[in-house]
Write a protein that holds these residues in place. Structure first.
Motif, PDB file in Angstrom:
ATOM      1  N   MET A   1      49.255  35.935  33.037  1.00 26.29           N
ATOM      2  CA  MET A   1      48.156  36.698  33.583  1.00 26.29           C
ATOM      3  C   MET A   1      46.994  36.620  32.598  1.00 26.29           C
ATOM      4  O   MET A   1      47.181  36.757  31.405  1.00 26.29           O
ATOM      5  N   ASN A   2      45.810  36.437  33.129  1.00 29.28           N
ATOM      6  CA  ASN A   2      44.665  36.342  32.217  1.00 29.28           C
ATOM      7  C   ASN A   2      44.153  37.734  31.828  1.00 29.28           C
ATOM      8  O   ASN A   2      44.464  38.732  32.452  1.00 29.28           O
ATOM      9  N   ALA A   3      43.386  37.772  30.769  1.00 30.62           N
ATOM     10  CA  ALA A   3      42.938  39.042  30.191  1.00 30.62           C
ATOM     11  C   ALA A   3      42.046  39.836  31.140  1.00 30.62           C
ATOM     12  O   ALA A   3      42.131  41.071  31.189  1.00 30.62           O
ATOM     13  N   VAL A   4      41.192  39.157  31.911  1.00 29.07           N
ATOM     14  CA  VAL A   4      40.296  39.860  32.835  1.00 29.07           C
ATOM     15  C   VAL A   4      41.115  40.565  33.910  1.00 29.07           C
ATOM     16  O   VAL A   4      40.878  41.731  34.236  1.00 29.07           O
ATOM     17  N   TYR A   5      42.096  39.856  34.447  1.00 28.54           N
ATOM     18  CA  TYR A   5      42.956  40.449  35.472  1.00 28.54           C
ATOM     19  C   TYR A   5      43.736  41.629  34.896  1.00 28.54           C
ATOM     20  O   TYR A   5      43.806  42.695  35.501  1.00 28.54           O
ATOM     21  N   THR A   6      44.283  41.470  33.726  1.00 29.47           N
ATOM     22  CA  THR A   6      45.029  42.536  33.068  1.00 29.47           C
ATOM     23  C   THR A   6      44.141  43.756  32.833  1.00 29.47           C
ATOM     24  O   THR A   6      44.559  44.888  33.064  1.00 29.47           O
ATOM     25  N   ASP A   7      42.922  43.540  32.393  1.00 35.77           N
ATOM     26  CA  ASP A   7      41.986  44.651  32.174  1.00 35.77           C
ATOM     27  C   ASP A   7      41.703  45.388  33.478  1.00 35.77           C
ATOM     28  O   ASP A   7      41.639  46.629  33.492  1.00 35.77           O
ATOM     29  N   LYS A   8      41.542  44.660  34.572  1.00 36.65           N
ATOM     30  CA  LYS A   8      41.278  45.301  35.870  1.00 36.65           C
ATOM     31  C   LYS A   8      42.466  46.143  36.308  1.00 36.65           C
ATOM     32  O   LYS A   8      42.297  47.258  36.804  1.00 36.65           O
TER      33      LYS A   8
END
Length: 62
Positions: A1-8
């Motif tokens: 999972m990429n960081a942007v998705y994880t942050d969301k």
């Protein structure tokens, strides 16, 4: 999972917890979200509220 998705996802999870005081921990929030999703998609039966056994008598027979 990429960081942007994880942050969301983390942001959404924190918002959910703020809106649902019963979900006091991250795990409780995730469980509540999964139960809701599984129920709404037919993987879990809907929770039914009823009377407790000690409240049952002939007057509330259907």
């Amino acid at each position: 999972m990429n960081a942007v998705y994880t942050d969301k996802i983390e942001t959404a999870l924190k918002s959910f917890m703020a809106d649902h005081p019963g979900a006091q921990t991250r795990d409780q929030a995730i469980i509540a979200i999964l139960e809701s999703w599984f129920t709404s998609h037919g993987y879990l039966p809907p929770q039914q509220e009823g009377r407790r056994p000690e409240e049952l008598d002939a007057s509330n027979d259907d």
